[in-house]
Design a protein around this motif. Structure first.
Motif, PDB file in Angstrom:
ATOM      1  N   ARG A   1       0.865  -1.170   0.000  1.00 55.62           N
ATOM      2  CA  ARG A   1       0.000   0.000   0.000  1.00 55.62           C
ATOM      3  C   ARG A   1       0.905   1.224   0.000  1.00 55.62           C
ATOM      4  O   ARG A   1       1.951   1.239   0.657  1.00 55.62           O
ATOM      5  CB  ARG A   1      -0.911   0.028   1.233  1.00 55.62           C
ATOM      6  N   GLU A   2       0.521   2.224  -0.744  1.00 56.09           N
ATOM      7  CA  GLU A   2       1.318   3.449  -0.846  1.00 56.09           C
ATOM      8  C   GLU A   2       0.435   4.628  -0.481  1.00 56.09           C
ATOM      9  O   GLU A   2      -0.575   4.889  -1.147  1.00 56.09           O
ATOM     10  CB  GLU A   2       1.857   3.618  -2.265  1.00 56.09           C
ATOM     11  N   LEU A   3       0.803   5.331   0.586  1.00 57.62           N
ATOM     12  CA  LEU A   3       0.036   6.489   1.026  1.00 57.62           C
ATOM     13  C   LEU A   3       0.596   7.735   0.350  1.00 57.62           C
ATOM     14  O   LEU A   3       1.757   8.084   0.534  1.00 57.62           O
ATOM     15  CB  LEU A   3       0.102   6.637   2.541  1.00 57.62           C
TER      16      LEU A   3
ATOM     17  N   ARG B   1       9.782  -6.219  10.561  1.00 54.94           N
ATOM     18  CA  ARG B   1       8.315  -6.231  10.485  1.00 54.94           C
ATOM     19  C   ARG B   1       7.770  -6.266  11.902  1.00 54.94           C
ATOM     20  O   ARG B   1       8.221  -7.075  12.724  1.00 54.94           O
ATOM     21  CB  ARG B   1       7.799  -7.426   9.670  1.00 54.94           C
ATOM     22  N   GLY B   2       6.836  -5.375  12.177  1.00 51.98           N
ATOM     23  CA  GLY B   2       6.305  -5.273  13.530  1.00 51.98           C
ATOM     24  C   GLY B   2       7.361  -4.886  14.538  1.00 51.98           C
ATOM     25  O   GLY B   2       7.266  -5.256  15.715  1.00 51.98           O
ATOM     26  N   GLY B   3       8.385  -4.162  14.089  1.00 56.65           N
ATOM     27  CA  GLY B   3       9.457  -3.739  14.973  1.00 56.65           C
ATOM     28  C   GLY B   3      10.498  -4.806  15.251  1.00 56.65           C
ATOM     29  O   GLY B   3      11.457  -4.560  15.993  1.00 56.65           O
ATOM     30  N   VAL B   4      10.350  -5.994  14.673  1.00 59.89           N
ATOM     31  CA  VAL B   4      11.266  -7.112  14.910  1.00 59.89           C
ATOM     32  C   VAL B   4      12.114  -7.338  13.665  1.00 59.89           C
ATOM     33  O   VAL B   4      11.585  -7.375  12.542  1.00 59.89           O
ATOM     34  CB  VAL B   4      10.489  -8.396  15.261  1.00 59.89           C
ATOM     35  N   ARG B   5      13.422  -7.498  13.844  1.00 60.91           N
ATOM     36  CA  ARG B   5      14.292  -7.775  12.706  1.00 60.91           C
ATOM     37  C   ARG B   5      13.934  -9.128  12.096  1.00 60.91           C
ATOM     38  O   ARG B   5      13.794 -10.135  12.794  1.00 60.91           O
ATOM     39  CB  ARG B   5      15.762  -7.777  13.133  1.00 60.91           C
ATOM     40  N   VAL B   6      13.794  -9.167  10.782  1.00 56.62           N
ATOM     41  CA  VAL B   6      13.394 -10.389  10.095  1.00 56.62           C
ATOM     42  C   VAL B   6      14.594 -11.331  10.004  1.00 56.62           C
ATOM     43  O   VAL B   6      15.710 -10.908   9.686  1.00 56.62           O
ATOM     44  CB  VAL B   6      12.846 -10.067   8.689  1.00 56.62           C
ATOM     45  N   THR B   7      14.358 -12.600  10.271  1.00 51.06           N
ATOM     46  CA  THR B   7      15.368 -13.649  10.121  1.00 51.06           C
ATOM     47  C   THR B   7      14.805 -14.739   9.220  1.00 51.06           C
ATOM     48  O   THR B   7      13.664 -15.166   9.406  1.00 51.06           O
ATOM     49  CB  THR B   7      15.748 -14.262  11.483  1.00 51.06           C
ATOM     50  N   GLU B   8      15.607 -15.176   8.276  1.00 48.73           N
ATOM     51  CA  GLU B   8      15.185 -16.231   7.360  1.00 48.73           C
ATOM     52  C   GLU B   8      16.396 -17.103   7.047  1.00 48.73           C
ATOM     53  O   GLU B   8      17.410 -16.623   6.543  1.00 48.73           O
ATOM     54  CB  GLU B   8      14.599 -15.637   6.071  1.00 48.73           C
ATOM     55  N   HIS B   9      16.274 -18.388   7.378  1.00 45.12           N
ATOM     56  CA  HIS B   9      17.323 -19.375   7.088  1.00 45.12           C
ATOM     57  C   HIS B   9      18.690 -18.886   7.578  1.00 45.12           C
ATOM     58  O   HIS B   9      19.692 -18.946   6.870  1.00 45.12           O
ATOM     59  CB  HIS B   9      17.370 -19.669   5.578  1.00 45.12           C
ATOM     60  N   GLY B  10      18.712 -18.373   8.797  1.00 43.88           N
ATOM     61  CA  GLY B  10      19.967 -17.976   9.410  1.00 43.88           C
ATOM     62  C   GLY B  10      20.542 -16.667   8.914  1.00 43.88           C
ATOM     63  O   GLY B  10      21.707 -16.361   9.179  1.00 43.88           O
ATOM     64  N   ARG B  11      19.733 -15.861   8.213  1.00 46.00           N
ATOM     65  CA  ARG B  11      20.219 -14.593   7.691  1.00 46.00           C
ATOM     66  C   ARG B  11      19.264 -13.454   8.026  1.00 46.00           C
ATOM     67  O   ARG B  11      18.057 -13.637   8.123  1.00 46.00           O
ATOM     68  CB  ARG B  11      20.346 -14.651   6.150  1.00 46.00           C
TER      69      ARG B  11
ATOM     70  N   ASN C   1      14.148 -16.094   0.477  1.00 38.28           N
ATOM     71  CA  ASN C   1      12.932 -15.344   0.178  1.00 38.28           C
ATOM     72  C   ASN C   1      12.493 -14.701   1.486  1.00 38.28           C
ATOM     73  O   ASN C   1      12.038 -15.391   2.408  1.00 38.28           O
ATOM     74  CB  ASN C   1      11.845 -16.263  -0.370  1.00 38.28           C
ATOM     75  N   ILE C   2      12.667 -13.388   1.589  1.00 40.07           N
ATOM     76  CA  ILE C   2      12.483 -12.689   2.853  1.00 40.07           C
ATOM     77  C   ILE C   2      11.021 -12.395   3.151  1.00 40.07           C
ATOM     78  O   ILE C   2      10.695 -11.809   4.188  1.00 40.07           O
ATOM     79  CB  ILE C   2      13.321 -11.390   2.868  1.00 40.07           C
ATOM     80  N   GLY C   3      10.101 -12.822   2.277  1.00 39.13           N
ATOM     81  CA  GLY C   3       8.688 -12.588   2.528  1.00 39.13           C
ATOM     82  C   GLY C   3       8.212 -11.273   1.934  1.00 39.13           C
ATOM     83  O   GLY C   3       8.802 -10.750   0.994  1.00 39.13           O
ATOM     84  N   PRO C   4       7.133 -10.703   2.482  1.00 41.67           N
ATOM     85  CA  PRO C   4       6.511  -9.541   1.830  1.00 41.67           C
ATOM     86  C   PRO C   4       7.353  -8.280   1.840  1.00 41.67           C
ATOM     87  O   PRO C   4       7.118  -7.386   1.034  1.00 41.67           O
ATOM     88  CB  PRO C   4       5.216  -9.342   2.624  1.00 41.67           C
ATOM     89  N   GLY C   5       8.332  -8.159   2.768  1.00 47.11           N
ATOM     90  CA  GLY C   5       9.161  -6.961   2.744  1.00 47.11           C
ATOM     91  C   GLY C   5       9.497  -6.449   4.126  1.00 47.11           C
ATOM     92  O   GLY C   5       9.642  -7.232   5.080  1.00 47.11           O
ATOM     93  N   THR C   6       9.614  -5.138   4.237  1.00 51.31           N
ATOM     94  CA  THR C   6      10.034  -4.514   5.483  1.00 51.31           C
ATOM     95  C   THR C   6       9.156  -3.306   5.782  1.00 51.31           C
ATOM     96  O   THR C   6       8.732  -2.595   4.867  1.00 51.31           O
ATOM     97  CB  THR C   6      11.518  -4.085   5.416  1.00 51.31           C
ATOM     98  N   GLU C   7       8.891  -3.094   7.054  1.00 49.51           N
ATOM     99  CA  GLU C   7       8.066  -1.969   7.486  1.00 49.51           C
ATOM    100  C   GLU C   7       8.958  -0.927   8.146  1.00 49.51           C
ATOM    101  O   GLU C   7       9.573  -1.185   9.179  1.00 49.51           O
ATOM    102  CB  GLU C   7       7.003  -2.450   8.475  1.00 49.51           C
ATOM    103  N   ASN C   8       9.027   0.211   7.546  1.00 47.07           N
ATOM    104  CA  ASN C   8       9.806   1.323   8.093  1.00 47.07           C
ATOM    105  C   ASN C   8       8.812   2.389   8.531  1.00 47.07           C
ATOM    106  O   ASN C   8       8.274   3.126   7.713  1.00 47.07           O
ATOM    107  CB  ASN C   8      10.765   1.861   7.037  1.00 47.07           C
ATOM    108  N   GLY C   9       8.550   2.438   9.821  1.00 52.64           N
ATOM    109  CA  GLY C   9       7.514   3.346  10.298  1.00 52.64           C
ATOM    110  C   GLY C   9       6.145   2.848   9.880  1.00 52.64           C
ATOM    111  O   GLY C   9       5.783   1.702  10.090  1.00 52.64           O
ATOM    112  N   ALA C  10       5.376   3.726   9.243  1.00 53.98           N
ATOM    113  CA  ALA C  10       4.002   3.385   8.870  1.00 53.98           C
ATOM    114  C   ALA C  10       3.902   2.725   7.502  1.00 53.98           C
ATOM    115  O   ALA C  10       2.811   2.355   7.077  1.00 53.98           O
ATOM    116  CB  ALA C  10       3.141   4.649   8.887  1.00 53.98           C
TER     117      ALA C  10
END
Length: 692
Positions: free
Chosen positions: A223-225, A379-389, A426-435
């Motif tokens: 979504r793009e505001l 995401r949700g304020g938590v650093r994403v981890t996937e397969h040890g990275r 595959n890191i999933g949908p992406g990253t949340e930076n603020g809103a």
């Protein structure tokens, strides 16, 4: 236009805005409320070099959203490139949920025969690790069934769609597909996005339609505001249309387009032979002692680039997978320093190359603690981890500065001229930076990633970048507009590689499509020739323990490299075609050709019918009776030409080929299964081959 059903046409741009939605609810992203209200404000056309650009200006009077649709083409070509820019000129913030890059209605509409849609065929490509570029086809009506609209007063709610998931843009499908009809017309499209894409086609008002999108909310959490005054630009897409020739003609146009739109680079015409130590060879376990014999053998075989693949940085007793990030050479693997090996590569006349996975940092890497938290995907304020990275966000200056320092050190201090840039999570949908939404964060990162790649080439113009993502899992023209080569697969079974190699030119221009050739000392001569032949139409990724081969085996490898060097100057201007159609995964005979300025070349594979993993026999479609030694292929563009087929490789083959000029048919016999040949069709056979 008399007779045309104007109701079958679509708005030029479809936009889903939160609070606005669509006029007809369902799985389709067309018939949006905003798209239906867009009004014409003007247009302008300019010439930009060979490109002719037209921008059509639209606006929604209710929301104040301004929309600029820019269409680009080149005179005499059969393609149209599209991109959309939106600006919020209203006084209220607008949240975008989907924006089309290109829409087209009225394909085979009321002006055509009443059963025109019954004659349409859908073509799409499934993609997976080790099984890339698997083209499928089905009748349009198998997926878009007639619903008798007049009885219901409404359109259907569904469509045929394909889309990406997560950060592997081609982890499920290629962002390329087509419609063809019985008359040989084709509509072929490509979406250029590494951060989410989707296309749909279906029936609307009695005609077929097409809509191409970048990321959206429903499939990519995008979504793009847009606050008042802010803007957003979509991912580009291109549509190719041909009146005859079907898919072959359409892919020829798409290939020509790809060559026009990408960043220019000397590698696109030089096409050096690349040796890489990984596949079926060192497999991520390089050392000085293991590499030096391979360097000498690769140089003697004719390689011009030598790439040290994964593991060169591994000095960790617990393994390197979750410790990567600093990209310093291992002292234990290279007791005399990695420069000893890099110098040996140069001494044997080759350019040194290294493997990197720049976007990731292992969870045990010191960088996971020293870089700021904002430099990583969260995401949700938590650093994403996937397969040890963890995953770097290249919008952050610390992440980019770290990678700039790494690459400048490798290129300026170590003399590396080739980087294989891999991407194995595959890191999933992406990253949340603020809103921001996760999908918007992924799009922002990928645009920063492309900008970073371009900056490397600005600083190091002769550096060659290979795009790899566990093989071909990020094989899109957002990446390939910048990177010079594309890894097509990690497939280690030489008998399963031919359908990937033959279809690679659908996903990348032939001179960008890198195919592994990994001859081994335990291979027979037929097996060595088989794996080499598949790499000759594009870019050779040579591997294998060449240093352990017999003189006869090594000579067969060297002759394949020599044949490639003799023909490679034709590849950058050639156009692909498939005289047996695009290959299926289990086809026993596969044919891939390319049309150059001087001649036409054709690679043919004959494989043993494949059994499944449990040993069950081949499916009935793979069984052609007792004699499956001969195939006849039609080469339409050579019909009537008095040509002679010449066997270029392997010289040891007992294959035969005869040409019927009147019918434009080539008949090839391969007496043994699991063999392959490269043929040249020209007015006179070249000196390096023999007549078929």
């Amino acid at each position: 236009m008399p007779g045309r059903d104007w109701d079958s046409l679509l708005p030029l741009v479809e936009v889903t805005v939160t609070g606005q939605g669509r006029a007809w609810s369902g799985e389709r992203f067309i018939d949006t409320a905003v798209g239906g209200r867009l009004t014409y404000r003007g247009h302008e056309s300019v010439q930009d070099g060979e490109w002719q650009c037209t921008t059509i200006r639209l606006a929604d009077p209710e929301t104040g959203l301004a929309v600029d649709l820019t269409l680009r083409t080149c005179p005499g070509s059969g393609f149209l490139r599209s991109q959309v820019r939106l600006v919020n000129e209203g006084s209220t913030p607008l949240q975008l949920e989907s924006v089309s890059t290109l829409t087209l209605g009225g394909i085979v509409d009321a002006m055509d025969a009443m059963d025109a849609m019954d004659g349409l065929t859908l073509h799409w490509a499934d993609n997976d690790w080790l099984a890339e570029c698997r083209w499928q086809h089905a009748a349009f009506r198998d997926h878009i069934v007639p619903l008798n609209r007049s009885a219901h007063g409404h359109e259907g709610r569904g469509c045929f769609e394909r889309y990406s998931q997560g950060s592997w843009s081609t982890g499920r499908h290629l962002p390329i597909a087509a419609l063809t009809d019985r008359a040989g017309r084709a509509w072929l499209w490509q979406i250029e996005s590494s951060a989410g894409w989707r296309y749909e086609t279906g029936e609307r008002e009695g005609a077929a339609y097409l809509a191409l999108f970048g990321p959206d909310d429903a499939h990519h959490q995008w979504r793009e505001l847009l606050a008042p005054g802010q803007e957003f630009t979509t991912a580009p897409a291109v549509l190719v249309g041909t009146e005859s020739g079907g898919l072959d003609a359409a892919f020829g146009e798409l290939t020509a387009y790809r060559r026009r739109m990408r960043r220019s680079h000397p590698d696109h015409t030089a096409l050096p032979v690349i040796y890489n130590d990984y596949m079926n060879t060192l497999m991520g376990d390089p050392t000085t002692d293991k590499l030096l014999p391979l360097v000498e053998a690769a140089g003697s075989a004719g390689a011009e680039v030598f790439v040290i693949d994964a593991g060169w940085y591994d000095d960790d007793a617990q393994g390197w997978w979750d410790a990567v990030g600093a990209w310093d050479a291992s002292n234990s693997r290279f007791p005399g320093g990695i420069q000893q090996v890099l110098d040996a590569i140069r001494e044997h006349g080759m350019t040194p190359g290294l493997w990197l996975e720049p976007e990731v940092v292992g969870v045990r890497s010191p960088l996971a603690r020293t870089l700021p938290p904002e430099a990583f995907f969260r995401r949700g304020g938590v650093r994403v981890t996937e397969h040890g990275r963890h995953h770097l966000d290249l919008r952050h200056p610390a992440a980019r500065a770290h990678l700039d320092q790494v690459v400048d050190r490798l290129v300026d201090d170590w003399g590396v001229g080739y980087l294989k840039l891999d991407y194995n999570i595959n890191i999933g949908p992406g990253t949340e930076n603020g809103a921001e939404s996760a999908g918007a964060g992924l799009l922002g990162h990928h645009r920063a990633h492309l900008d970073w790649l371009g900056s490397l080439l600005d600083r190091h113009p002769r550096l060659v970048l290979e795009n790899c993502a566990s093989g071909g899992l990020r094989m899109d023209y957002a990446q390939l507009a910048v990177a010079q080569l594309q890894s097509t697969s990690d497939q280690q079974d030489p008998l399963r590689y031919p359908p990937i190699a033959a279809a690679a030119a659908t996903a990348a221009a032939p001179e960008q499509a890198a195919v592994w050739a990994y001859p081994q000392p335990h291979f027979s001569l037929d097996e060595i020739a088989f794996t080499l032949t598949g790499a000759l139409p594009g870019r050779i990724h040579l591997s294998g323990f060449l240093d352990r081969m017999s003189p006869e085996q090594f000579a067969l490898v060297r002759s394949g490299i020599s044949v490639y060097k003799a023909l490679r100057s034709e590849i950058p201007d050639s156009l692909p075609f498939w005289p047996l159609g695009l290959p299926s995964w289990d086809d026993t005979w596969i044919a891939y050709g390319w049309r150059g300025q001087a001649a036409t070349w054709l690679t043919l594979w004959r494989r043993e019918p494949t059994a499944d993993e449990r040993g069950r026999g081949p499916r009935p479609r793979d069984q052609h009776g007792a004699d499956d030694t001969t195939r006849t292929v039609t080469i339409s563009h050579l019909r009537g030409a008095p040509l002679r087929p010449t066997l270029l490789y392997p010289a040891t083959s007992d294959a035969t080929a005869t040409w019927n000029a009147a019918d434009g048919q080539l008949t090839v016999t391969l007496p043994r299964r699991d063999t392959a040949v490269l043929l040249r069709l020209s007015a006179a056979p070249p000196a390096e081959g023999r007549e078929g």
